[in-house]
Design an enzyme around this catalytic site. Structure first.
Site, PDB file in Angstrom:
ATOM      1  N   THR A 168       0.845  -1.201   0.000  1.00  0.00           N
ATOM      2  CA  THR A 168       0.000   0.000   0.000  1.00  0.00           C
ATOM      3  C   THR A 168       0.877   1.246   0.000  1.00  0.00           C
ATOM      4  O   THR A 168       1.873   1.288   0.717  1.00  0.00           O
ATOM      5  CB  THR A 168      -0.860  -0.001   1.282  1.00  0.00           C
ATOM      6  N   ARG A 196     -13.620  -7.753  -0.666  1.00  0.00           N
ATOM      7  CA  ARG A 196     -12.950  -7.460   0.609  1.00  0.00           C
ATOM      8  C   ARG A 196     -12.438  -6.008   0.591  1.00  0.00           C
ATOM      9  O   ARG A 196     -11.871  -5.542  -0.393  1.00  0.00           O
ATOM     10  CB  ARG A 196     -11.794  -8.427   0.803  1.00  0.00           C
ATOM     11  N   GLY A 198     -10.090  -3.291   2.904  1.00  0.00           N
ATOM     12  CA  GLY A 198      -9.162  -3.203   4.032  1.00  0.00           C
ATOM     13  C   GLY A 198      -9.264  -1.865   4.739  1.00  0.00           C
ATOM     14  O   GLY A 198     -10.281  -1.165   4.670  1.00  0.00           O
ATOM     15  N   ASP A 199      -8.194  -1.498   5.410  1.00  0.00           N
ATOM     16  CA  ASP A 199      -8.168  -0.259   6.206  1.00  0.00           C
ATOM     17  C   ASP A 199      -8.069   1.008   5.363  1.00  0.00           C
ATOM     18  O   ASP A 199      -8.441   2.094   5.817  1.00  0.00           O
ATOM     19  CB  ASP A 199      -6.951  -0.302   7.140  1.00  0.00           C
ATOM     20  N   THR A 218       0.090   1.264   6.661  1.00  0.00           N
ATOM     21  CA  THR A 218       0.236   0.216   5.651  1.00  0.00           C
ATOM     22  C   THR A 218       0.438  -1.102   6.391  1.00  0.00           C
ATOM     23  O   THR A 218       0.960  -1.114   7.504  1.00  0.00           O
ATOM     24  CB  THR A 218       1.417   0.506   4.710  1.00  0.00           C
ATOM     25  N   GLY A 219      -0.003  -2.186   5.786  1.00  0.00           N
ATOM     26  CA  GLY A 219       0.153  -3.475   6.453  1.00  0.00           C
ATOM     27  C   GLY A 219      -1.145  -4.241   6.487  1.00  0.00           C
ATOM     28  O   GLY A 219      -1.977  -4.126   5.589  1.00  0.00           O
TER      29      GLY A 219
HETATM   30  N1  GLY Z   1      -3.331  -2.163   4.171  1.00  0.00           N
HETATM   31  C1  GLY Z   1      -3.946  -2.501   2.952  1.00  0.00           C
HETATM   32  C2  GLY Z   1      -4.909  -3.585   3.036  1.00  0.00           C
HETATM   33  O1  GLY Z   1      -4.839  -4.425   3.945  1.00  0.00           O
HETATM   34  O2  GLY Z   1      -5.775  -3.644   2.207  1.00  0.00           O
END
Ligand code: GLY
Length: 294
Positions: A168, A196, A198-199, A218-219
């Site tokens: 990311t 899906r 993510g954050d 990121t992660g």
């Molecule tokens: N940090 C990016 C994701 O998990 O989608």
């Protein structure tokens, strides 16, 4: 009025450091463009958008062109942008655009919503005049083929089977008027389930900014989101300098098994750059001086 010293920090993901030279070149080029916008008196919002666009075009990263493919071999992208004035816009699970970050900015500036997802996000992009674009690269298709043959489950892959690489991109900048803006963009986790999210497009998860500072994460998106890590790090900035706030947020993440990296700036241009993963690629420019990961 006294001008604020401008600064910019970028990250290219907190996974392993494959292709370090390509990562370094991409981050240095993008941060330099962003910094030149700030030096010329441009806004941090323009700087983080432009910098993110360059990173979205740099195929070594997992954002825009070169995004990871999901379980069924499609690219779905998330992005968000925020300023310390609480302005926010995001897109999630969006297909077929070149610059997700620009669509996120359009959501922020042209709609009363904060987050558009899926077909609704793509349709909005088209209405805004953004042309169809296929962000898939041969390199990421090959990676997908290799990984797909190794996973055991057909439709519900366990995160520990797929979440080995994060790429990311994230950018935080402060301009001469003291405005802090934050942006981030991703193709998610390679082989995640379709749909899906993510954050990255979640306010407080992948990005946050307020009068104390701005942070992007990121992660491992599920855990970053669960613990609202960017929000948490900015909250720490209300009482501590950026570096300490970063350490506190990463210590917190480690305690809860969240593998991640954070970059950010506080209101004085103090640098936050911390991770608990094997590595994180990053670059920042402050007072005309650049530092980049080794
Ligand atoms: N940090 C990016 C994701 O998990 O989608």
């Amino acid at each position: 009025m006294k001008k604020t010293a401008c600064a910019i920090i970028v990250n290219g993901g907190a996974g392993g450091l494959n292709f370090p030279e390509r990562r370094r070149n991409g981050l240095v080029k993008a941060a330099s463009i962003g910094y030149s916008i700030l030096k010329q008196g441009g806004s941090s919002l323009d700087a983080v958008e432009r910098t993110s666009m360059l990173l979205e075009d740099t195929t070594v990263f997992n954002a825009g062109t070169g995004s990871y493919l999901n379980l069924v071999g499609e690219v779905e992208m998330d992005a968000s942008i925020m300023t310390d004035k609480m302005e926010f816009g995001a897109v999630a699970a969006m297909k077929n655009v070149r610059y997700p970050i620009s669509v996120a900015r359009l959501v922020m500036e042209k709609t009363d919503h904060l987050l558009l997802c899926g077909q609704g996000a793509t349709k909005f992009a088209r209405i805004m005049g953004i042309k169809p674009y296929n962000p898939e690269t041969k390199e990421k298709r090959r990676l997908w083929q290799r990984k797909k043959s190794n996973i055991k489950h057909s439709y519900f892959p366990k995160l520990k089977e797929i979440a080995d690489s994060y790429g990311t991109i994230g950018v935080v900048a402060i301009d001469q008027n003291g405005l802090i803006s934050v942006a981030n963009s991703t193709g998610g986790i390679s082989l995640n389930m379709p749909g899906r999210v993510g954050d990255t497009p979640v306010i407080g998860g992948g990005v946050y900014a307020d009068k104390h500072g701005g942070v992007t994460a990121t992660g491992h998106g599920e855990e970053i989101m669960r613990h609202l890590l960017s929000f948490r790090a900015v909250c720490f900035m209300s009482s501590y300098r950026a570096r300490i706030a970063g350490k506190m947020a990463i210590d917190y993440a480690t305690k809860y098994g969240c593998r991640c990296g954070l970059v950010g700036l506080d209101k004085k241009g103090g640098i936050l750059c911390a991770n608990n993963t094997r590595a994180m690629s990053w670059c920042y420019i402050k007072n005309g001086r650049m530092r980049v990961f080794k």
